[in-house]
Enzyme design. Structure first.
Site, mmCIF file in Angstrom:
data_model
loop_
_atom_site.group_PDB
_atom_site.id
_atom_site.type_symbol
_atom_site.label_atom_id
_atom_site.label_comp_id
_atom_site.label_asym_id
_atom_site.label_seq_id
_atom_site.Cartn_x
_atom_site.Cartn_y
_atom_site.Cartn_z
ATOM 1 N N GLU A 100 25.545 81.000 56.975
ATOM 2 C CA GLU A 100 24.390 80.963 56.174
ATOM 3 C C GLU A 100 23.971 79.674 55.921
ATOM 4 O O GLU A 100 24.807 78.763 55.619
ATOM 5 C CB GLU A 100 24.900 81.719 54.824
ATOM 6 C CG GLU A 100 23.684 81.628 53.829
ATOM 7 C CD GLU A 100 22.598 82.484 54.055
ATOM 8 O OE1 GLU A 100 21.703 82.286 54.955
ATOM 9 O OE2 GLU A 100 22.308 83.328 53.354
ATOM 10 N N ASP A 101 22.646 79.482 55.716
ATOM 11 C CA ASP A 101 22.076 78.041 55.390
ATOM 12 C C ASP A 101 22.343 77.645 54.098
ATOM 13 O O ASP A 101 22.993 76.703 54.043
ATOM 14 C CB ASP A 101 20.374 78.121 55.709
ATOM 15 C CG ASP A 101 19.810 79.154 55.007
ATOM 16 O OD1 ASP A 101 20.137 79.959 54.272
ATOM 17 O OD2 ASP A 101 18.568 78.864 54.929
ATOM 18 N N VAL A 103 23.369 78.826 50.139
ATOM 19 C CA VAL A 103 23.855 80.226 48.742
ATOM 20 C C VAL A 103 23.465 79.505 47.542
ATOM 21 O O VAL A 103 23.872 78.196 47.239
ATOM 22 C CB VAL A 103 25.413 80.457 49.052
ATOM 23 C CG1 VAL A 103 25.932 81.367 47.700
ATOM 24 C CG2 VAL A 103 25.729 81.086 50.233
ATOM 25 N N LYS A 132 24.666 75.555 45.927
ATOM 26 C CA LYS A 132 24.136 75.315 44.801
ATOM 27 C C LYS A 132 25.046 76.026 43.781
ATOM 28 O O LYS A 132 24.948 76.998 43.166
ATOM 29 C CB LYS A 132 22.768 75.647 44.512
ATOM 30 C CG LYS A 132 21.630 75.276 45.567
ATOM 31 C CD LYS A 132 20.392 75.743 45.093
ATOM 32 C CE LYS A 132 19.400 75.077 46.059
ATOM 33 N NZ LYS A 132 17.899 75.805 45.585
ATOM 34 N N PHE A 153 15.029 72.575 45.032
ATOM 35 C CA PHE A 153 14.532 73.025 46.168
ATOM 36 C C PHE A 153 14.498 72.156 47.509
ATOM 37 O O PHE A 153 13.918 71.258 47.363
ATOM 38 C CB PHE A 153 12.899 73.639 45.795
ATOM 39 C CG PHE A 153 12.463 74.446 46.985
ATOM 40 C CD1 PHE A 153 12.878 75.835 46.965
ATOM 41 C CD2 PHE A 153 11.356 74.061 47.840
ATOM 42 C CE1 PHE A 153 12.361 76.634 48.007
ATOM 43 C CE2 PHE A 153 10.972 74.846 48.797
ATOM 44 C CZ PHE A 153 11.415 76.026 49.127
ATOM 45 N N ARG A 166 10.739 74.236 58.757
ATOM 46 C CA ARG A 166 12.098 74.461 59.432
ATOM 47 C C ARG A 166 12.550 73.595 60.492
ATOM 48 O O ARG A 166 13.583 73.335 60.796
ATOM 49 C CB ARG A 166 12.125 75.962 60.043
ATOM 50 C CG ARG A 166 12.048 77.115 58.868
ATOM 51 C CD ARG A 166 12.072 78.527 59.442
ATOM 52 N NE ARG A 166 11.638 79.441 58.469
ATOM 53 C CZ ARG A 166 12.591 80.009 57.751
ATOM 54 N NH1 ARG A 166 13.957 79.620 57.727
ATOM 55 N NH2 ARG A 166 11.907 81.064 57.051
#
Length: 177
Positions: A100-101, A103, A132, A153, A166
């Site tokens: 996963e990039d 969480v 995070k 963010f 991206r």
């Protein structure tokens, strides 16, 4: 500083630091799974760069599969998880590593852990490049974490804002100027 759509972003984590940490994570995975075969389950779209780079460092036999979940609108998590591309690999009895990039709240990951866990894998672990901890609302254990970051963010290295950013080679954080 860069502008993506209507927001400004400043550099946060360099490409060199990202790649160094991903390589460290790959070495740990190689050691922990020595003598085993892995199924890498990448969560699209954001994990594609991380998944590609970490797979280059994993020297074990492996399969790669993908799922796509959605829980964000703009810069905020909606709290609702939708499955856009479903699991299409038999995971029963296999060692599964979810890649996963990021969480943040953990809601998407909790959903995915339940989904994959129902397939009866031999083992199920998570590798997340970013965590995070201050945003986490679910009780989940991440075995491999690249960076713990504040509740900011961020975009780049696979992460986007409204579909853009991206392709940036480093991580950027939202700023007012």
């Amino acid at each position: 500083m860069i502008k993506i759509n209507d927001l400004f972003f400043k550099p946060f984590i360099s490409e060199e630091d990202l790649i160094n940490r991903v390589n460290q994570m790959a070495r740990a995975i190689n050691e922990d799974y020595k003598g085993k075969s892995l199924v890498i389950l990448a969560v699209l779209n954001g994990s594609f760069m991380f998944m590609s780079d970490i797979c280059k460092g994993i020297t074990l036999p492996m399969e790669v599969s993908f799922v796509k979940l959605a829980s964000y609108s703009g810069t905020q998590s909606t709290g609702n998880v939708r499955e856009l591309v479903g699991l299409d690999t038999d995971l029963e009895g296999k060692d599964v590593l979810i890649v996963e990039d990021i969480v943040d709240t953990g809601k998407s990951m909790s959903y995915l852990l339940d989904l994959v866990g129902s397939s009866n894998p031999a083992s199920l672990e998570i590798a997340s490049l970013f965590l995070k901890p201050n945003a986490l609302k679910e009780n989940i254990r991440i075995r491999y974490t690249g960076f713990e970051i504040p509740d900011l963010f961020v975009i780049g290295y696979g992460l986007d804002y409204k579909g853009q950013g991206r392709n940036l080679r480093q991580l950027y954080q939202k700023t007012e100027f």
